[in-house]
Design a protein around this motif. Sequence first.
Motif, PDB file in Angstrom:
ATOM      1  N   GLY A 546       0.905  -1.443   0.422  1.00  0.00           N
ATOM      2  CA  GLY A 546      -0.008   0.311  -0.121  1.00  0.00           C
ATOM      3  C   GLY A 546       1.223   1.374   0.108  1.00  0.00           C
ATOM      4  O   GLY A 546       0.733   2.443  -0.680  1.00  0.00           O
ATOM      5  N   TYR A 547       2.106   0.924   0.593  1.00  0.00           N
ATOM      6  CA  TYR A 547       3.012   2.682   0.669  1.00  0.00           C
ATOM      7  C   TYR A 547       3.447   2.235  -0.552  1.00  0.00           C
ATOM      8  O   TYR A 547       3.116   3.544  -1.211  1.00  0.00           O
ATOM      9  N   MET A 548       4.103   1.552  -0.875  1.00  0.00           N
ATOM     10  CA  MET A 548       4.190   1.329  -2.659  1.00  0.00           C
ATOM     11  C   MET A 548       3.679   2.085  -3.561  1.00  0.00           C
ATOM     12  O   MET A 548       4.262   3.144  -4.118  1.00  0.00           O
ATOM     13  N   PHE A 549       2.320   1.439  -3.480  1.00  0.00           N
ATOM     14  CA  PHE A 549       1.071   2.230  -4.503  1.00  0.00           C
ATOM     15  C   PHE A 549       0.937   2.942  -4.288  1.00  0.00           C
ATOM     16  O   PHE A 549       0.961   4.203  -5.101  1.00  0.00           O
ATOM     17  N   SER A 550       0.500   4.334  -2.884  1.00  0.00           N
ATOM     18  CA  SER A 550       0.486   5.708  -2.645  1.00  0.00           C
ATOM     19  C   SER A 550       1.731   5.970  -3.186  1.00  0.00           C
ATOM     20  O   SER A 550       1.594   7.940  -3.923  1.00  0.00           O
ATOM     21  N   LYS A 551       3.370   5.682  -3.181  1.00  0.00           N
ATOM     22  CA  LYS A 551       3.447   7.359  -3.708  1.00  0.00           C
ATOM     23  C   LYS A 551       4.573   6.457  -4.947  1.00  0.00           C
ATOM     24  O   LYS A 551       5.030   8.373  -5.813  1.00  0.00           O
ATOM     25  N   HIS A 552       3.815   5.232  -6.203  1.00  0.00           N
ATOM     26  CA  HIS A 552       3.962   5.909  -7.552  1.00  0.00           C
ATOM     27  C   HIS A 552       2.421   5.991  -8.081  1.00  0.00           C
ATOM     28  O   HIS A 552       2.163   5.985 -10.147  1.00  0.00           O
TER      29      HIS A 552
END
Length: 579
Positions: A546-552
Amino acid sequence: MSTRKKSPDDLRSSRWFGPDDLRSFGHRSRMMQLGYSEEEFRGKPIIGILNTWSELNSCHSHFKERVVDVKRGVLQAGGFPVEMPSLSVDESFNKPTSMLYRNLLAIETEEQIRAHPLDGVVLMGGCDKTTPGLVMGAITAGVPMIYLPAGPMLRGNYAGKILGSGSDAWKYWDERRAGNISDQEWLGIQGGIARSAGTCMTMGTASTMTAITDAMGLTLPGASSIPAVDSNHQRMGADCGRRIVDMVWEDLTPDQIITEGSVRNAAIIAMATGCSTNAVVHLIAMARRAGVDLTLDDLDALGRNTPLIANVRPSGKDYLMEDFFYAGGLRALMKQMEDRLDCSAMTVTGKTMGENLEGAQVYNDDVIRPLSNPVYKEGSLAVLRGNLCPDGAVIKPAACDPKYYHHEGPALVFDSYPEMKKAVDDENLEVTPETVMVLRNAGPLGGPGFPEWGMLPIPKALIKQGHRDMLRISDARMSGTSYGACVLHVAPESYVGGPLALLKTGDIVRMDLENRRLDMLVDEEEIARRRAEWTPPAPRYERGYGYMFSKHVTQADKGCDFDYLQRDFGANAPEPDIF
């Protein structure tokens, strides 16, 4: 007979199994550990079958058997099939939304292909996000690929009435909320609305995306229309297996198929079928993976000039996908649109689109209408812009009451889905038919993951007065089986400070469909003041995927792909020469 451009030594898999060295000894040894002799796999195209079957994915419940048909075809053509389980992003059970995981499937698909000794792949998908996820990853991986669509389920049935999944669920749920349906009737509808393997049998996102893939030339001609449990589907599976082996020898790769022409074909056919609004997000993402810069404005321009001719729910009124198949299927519809298509576009058959359409016929011209008698004079989708959506928003005009094509009314704003859900069941909610319901913080980042919350329920107070539609606006998506005056995909989304974040209850909102406008009637000074006071919400994720999703993740108008996976971000790392 296939024209070979490759010899066995040219096969990608020969890098794993051909050399007389220690690493290849290890690869061959492990294949023998699996029970295979060298003559079974060495020097033959190794075909990966990426199977999104899951015991929690009802749309793909037949894939466990269908993969047997694919393997049969691969073996008949002299290839070596290997089934590889892939992430199954189903609509029914994935929380908060399967859209959160579309890009994860694309990553897995790309890396599965790149990391293994595969010369070509058959992609088995169908449920909404599996089609774009698999195709996006395979485009980037670049090996020969063919898509096998799951196919729609059979027509629903209850008490002598034909039911369409999704569309009739929303319809009868409103009647149940109004007190017009008993517990027994509700249970009967529940058991009759989805009664076989396969995807939704309306022209929802699943049938939209498989039709798009078909029109793009990535499936066998007309494969997207075949019902999941029809024996034609079994034969199509074996045909896919045979054809992918030939594609490997021909070196027919995705970059030769997915061009500006084929993407335009896909967009035109999407509009003509009454496509899901989700098509916008996925088609843009797929096109950009192939280096085709498709935009919202391109889609709106095509929509203005493409008649909707598939009389299939929810944009059509009378029929379902099973009827569409019997009427001639996608080949027949494309034949109707032939003069508007790039018939020189190459397809997975090794033939052009024009050659694939030869002989296609319409067998029921009420299901697949002639251009002279469309369901709706323009295509399925329209793109709006204005001070509420400077980067665009999407609406499905054919699926909503025409009285909302030009509408002004006071906004009723909700900051979260739970808040909205509680309010609409309050029979004392202060709401009128002119009210514009607004849900925000439901976009790619705000949802998180861009959930299908955009078909906001009609407030119970209005349902009891007999109303079944009203203007609704959100930065969410909605199910392709949905209908109504729903404006979706508002960009930029409110979570990142888009103008929707600045709207207040009571502000007047105007939609002008003809001029493609969506505005809040608030002066610029007041909007600037509100913007200065706006505070960004807390992050949805602090770790993990989810963190990776939100950053990219990109915004809706850019396809919601990850920025680092788009074609113009940079070149792929070369495959290693040393194993």
